[in-house]
Design an enzyme around this catalytic site. Structure first.
Site, short mmCIF file in Angstrom:
data_model
loop_
_atom_site.label_atom_id
_atom_site.label_comp_id
_atom_site.label_asym_id
_atom_site.label_seq_id
_atom_site.Cartn_x
_atom_site.Cartn_y
_atom_site.Cartn_z
N CYS A 1 0.19 -13.62 -0.33
CA CYS A 1 1.21 -14.64 -0.64
C CYS A 1 2.14 -14.92 0.55
O CYS A 1 2.84 -15.93 0.57
CB CYS A 1 2.02 -14.23 -1.86
SG CYS A 1 0.97 -14.13 -3.32
N HIS B 1 8.15 -18.52 -1.95
CA HIS B 1 6.84 -18.35 -2.56
C HIS B 1 7.00 -18.45 -4.07
O HIS B 1 7.95 -17.89 -4.64
CB HIS B 1 6.25 -16.99 -2.16
CG HIS B 1 5.02 -16.66 -2.93
ND1 HIS B 1 3.93 -17.49 -2.98
CD2 HIS B 1 4.71 -15.58 -3.70
CE1 HIS B 1 3.00 -16.95 -3.75
NE2 HIS B 1 3.45 -15.79 -4.19
N ASN C 1 1.03 -19.89 -9.35
CA ASN C 1 1.02 -19.19 -8.06
C ASN C 1 -0.29 -19.50 -7.34
O ASN C 1 -1.35 -19.00 -7.73
CB ASN C 1 1.17 -17.68 -8.31
CG ASN C 1 1.21 -16.88 -7.02
OD1 ASN C 1 0.91 -17.40 -5.94
ND2 ASN C 1 1.55 -15.61 -7.12
N1 COA Z 1 1.36 -13.09 -22.70
C1 COA Z 1 2.03 -12.35 -23.60
N2 COA Z 1 2.42 -11.09 -23.35
C2 COA Z 1 2.13 -10.59 -22.13
C3 COA Z 1 1.43 -11.33 -21.16
C4 COA Z 1 1.05 -12.63 -21.51
N3 COA Z 1 0.37 -13.42 -20.63
N4 COA Z 1 1.30 -10.57 -20.07
C5 COA Z 1 1.88 -9.39 -20.32
N5 COA Z 1 2.37 -9.41 -21.57
C6 COA Z 1 3.07 -8.34 -22.28
C7 COA Z 1 2.76 -6.97 -21.77
O1 COA Z 1 1.56 -6.48 -22.28
C8 COA Z 1 3.95 -6.20 -22.22
O2 COA Z 1 3.79 -5.86 -23.57
P1 COA Z 1 4.23 -4.43 -24.12
O3 COA Z 1 5.73 -4.38 -23.90
O4 COA Z 1 3.83 -4.47 -25.54
O5 COA Z 1 3.51 -3.42 -23.29
C9 COA Z 1 5.08 -7.22 -22.13
O6 COA Z 1 4.46 -8.51 -22.10
C10 COA Z 1 5.93 -7.08 -20.88
O7 COA Z 1 5.06 -6.90 -19.77
P2 COA Z 1 5.60 -6.84 -18.32
O8 COA Z 1 4.46 -6.54 -17.38
O9 COA Z 1 6.81 -5.97 -18.30
O10 COA Z 1 6.05 -8.34 -18.15
P3 COA Z 1 6.93 -8.94 -17.03
O11 COA Z 1 8.13 -9.50 -17.59
O12 COA Z 1 7.06 -7.97 -15.88
O13 COA Z 1 6.03 -10.15 -16.52
C11 COA Z 1 4.63 -10.65 -14.66
C12 COA Z 1 4.74 -9.94 -15.99
C13 COA Z 1 3.25 -10.37 -14.06
C14 COA Z 1 4.80 -12.13 -14.90
C15 COA Z 1 5.73 -10.13 -13.70
O14 COA Z 1 5.72 -8.73 -13.69
C16 COA Z 1 5.63 -10.62 -12.29
O15 COA Z 1 5.85 -11.77 -12.01
N6 COA Z 1 5.33 -9.70 -11.34
C17 COA Z 1 5.38 -9.98 -9.92
C18 COA Z 1 4.36 -10.97 -9.48
C19 COA Z 1 4.44 -11.13 -7.99
O16 COA Z 1 5.47 -11.41 -7.44
N7 COA Z 1 3.34 -10.90 -7.30
C20 COA Z 1 3.41 -10.91 -5.87
C21 COA Z 1 2.92 -12.14 -5.31
S1 COA Z 1 1.37 -12.61 -5.97
#
Ligand code: COA
Length: 336
Positions: free
Chosen positions: A119, A260, A290
């Site tokens: 990224c 980004h 993304n």
């Molecule tokens: N739909 C519904 N629920 C979802 C889901 C989806 N698409 N994806 C994950 N969940 C659930 C999880 O299973 C979890 O459930 P649980 O509490 O029962 O275990 C809950 O939502 C929270 O998950 P979590 O991983 O804590 O969510 P989050 O708020 O961190 O969001 C991302 C997930 C991936 C969007 C976030 O972590 C993120 O943006 N990470 C960084 C990405 C990034 O910057 N990457 C680098 C560049 S590519």
């Protein structure tokens, strides 16, 4: 020593181009294939829809973006000296995507290469391209960020499949003796201790393709979302604040943060740390998701197209991605 103090030539952006494939995947589509909801995706990421390239590889995205750049600027293929393709989804491991793009365009006088910075790839490529221009050896360097993320997304994994999209954005770098324009400074980092948090394990020399790597789903993106979220918030915010500080920029000086587009919440945290308002932040994550190396040039292309940029505008570009890789870059915009 800061680059600006030793430069006699600056590299500046003299043209932009973009390409988004026509096929749109909206959040409803994901409701039909995994257990998710439009509401969850919007509130946790800011994404409403993303694009998917149905035929061909990343070289098609990159070629179309550069063709759009050529249309916008009048640049001819044979005038291009160098093509740098930032991507983590090359058409194949070799030849490079840059070679394929060179051939597609008929850029008979160009050399080029791919740059793998995930990224942060466009930032790394922009600084690399600027150095080639500032060396005095190359006058027209095309830097393109292009990724066909749909080719490595596991559409059964709801935690990653909703996030990524396909697209490409390109810029033309040329030299200027006006040192107040163009790329002024950058702070770039990589730290491979983040390798386990975000990766695609197979297909390289460590884990060559095999039945086993397929069974283990190692040809898809793996991400520990929460872990990456925490380091991304800190990494992007720190490096954006640092580049402002060392260039004595206040929040009022900045026309736009160009972040980004991984997650709206990471972008908001970075903007808060820089003390800038929402209208000083380029956002298009809602439309494209993304697109990895393409997010920053796509933002710049969209805002330029919408006439929201003017000559002299100070932009701070910032990214965080797999590796880990991260950084910020400060430039003064040259086009009206
Ligand atoms: N739909 C519904 N629920 C979802 C889901 C989806 N698409 N994806 C994950 N969940 C659930 C999880 O299973 C979890 O459930 P649980 O509490 O029962 O275990 C809950 O939502 C929270 O998950 P979590 O991983 O804590 O969510 P989050 O708020 O961190 O969001 C991302 C997930 C991936 C969007 C976030 O972590 C993120 O943006 N990470 C960084 C990405 C990034 O910057 N990457 C680098 C560049 S590519």
């Amino acid at each position: 020593m800061k680059k600006r103090e030793r430069a006699i030539l600056n590299a500046h952006i003299t043209g932009v181009g973009k390409y988004l494939p026509e096929k749109v995947l909206d959040n409803k589509y994901f409701e039909s294939i995994v257990e998710t909801s439009d509401e969850w995706i919007r509130t946790r990421t800011g994404i409403v829809e993303r694009r998917k390239l149905e035929e061909g590889g990343t070289s098609i995205l990159a070629t179309r973006a550069i063709e759009n750049l050529m249309k916008n600027t009048g640049l001819k293929a044979e005038e291009i000296d160098v093509i740098i393709v930032a991507t983590v989804t090359p058409d194949m491991l070799f030849p490079s995507t840059a070679c394929l793009v060179q051939d597609n365009l008929g850029a008979t006088n160009a050399w080029g290469f791919d740059l793998s910075g995930a990224c942060s790839g466009f930032l790394f490529a922009l600084q690399t391209g600027a150095n080639l221009v500032e060396s005095g050896l190359y006058k027209k360097v095309v830097v393109v960020g292009a990724d066909k993320m749909s080719s490595i997304v596991d559409y059964t994994d709801r935690t990653t499949c909703v996030i990524f999209g396909d697209g490409a954005g390109a810029v033309l770098l040329e030299p200027t003796t006006d040192l107040s324009l163009g790329i002024q400074d950058s702070i770039l980092h990589c730290d491979g201790s983040g390798r386990d948090a975000l990766n695609m394990k197979a297909g390289g020399s460590l884990n060559p393709s095999s039945h086993e790597t397929i069974d283990k789903r190692w040809h898809y993106i793996y991400q520990d979302g929460q872990k990456v979220f925490k380091v991304a918030v800190k990494g992007m915010a720190d490096v954006s604040a640092e580049i402002m500080q060392r260039n004595e920029l206040t929040s009022d000086d900045i026309a736009y943060l160009v972040p980004h587009q991984a997650n709206l919440r990471i972008i908001d945290a970075t903007a808060r740390r820089m003390g800038i308002s929402d209208k000083q932040v380029m956002i298009n994550i809602d439309k494209y998701g993304n697109t990895t190396a393409a997010t920053i040039p796509l933002c710049i292309a969209d805002y330029y197209e919408d006439k929201k940029l003017k000559k002299g505008d100070k932009l701070i570009l910032a990214a965080f991605g797999a590796g880990y890789t991260w950084g910020s870059l400060y430039l003064n915009w040259s086009l009206d």
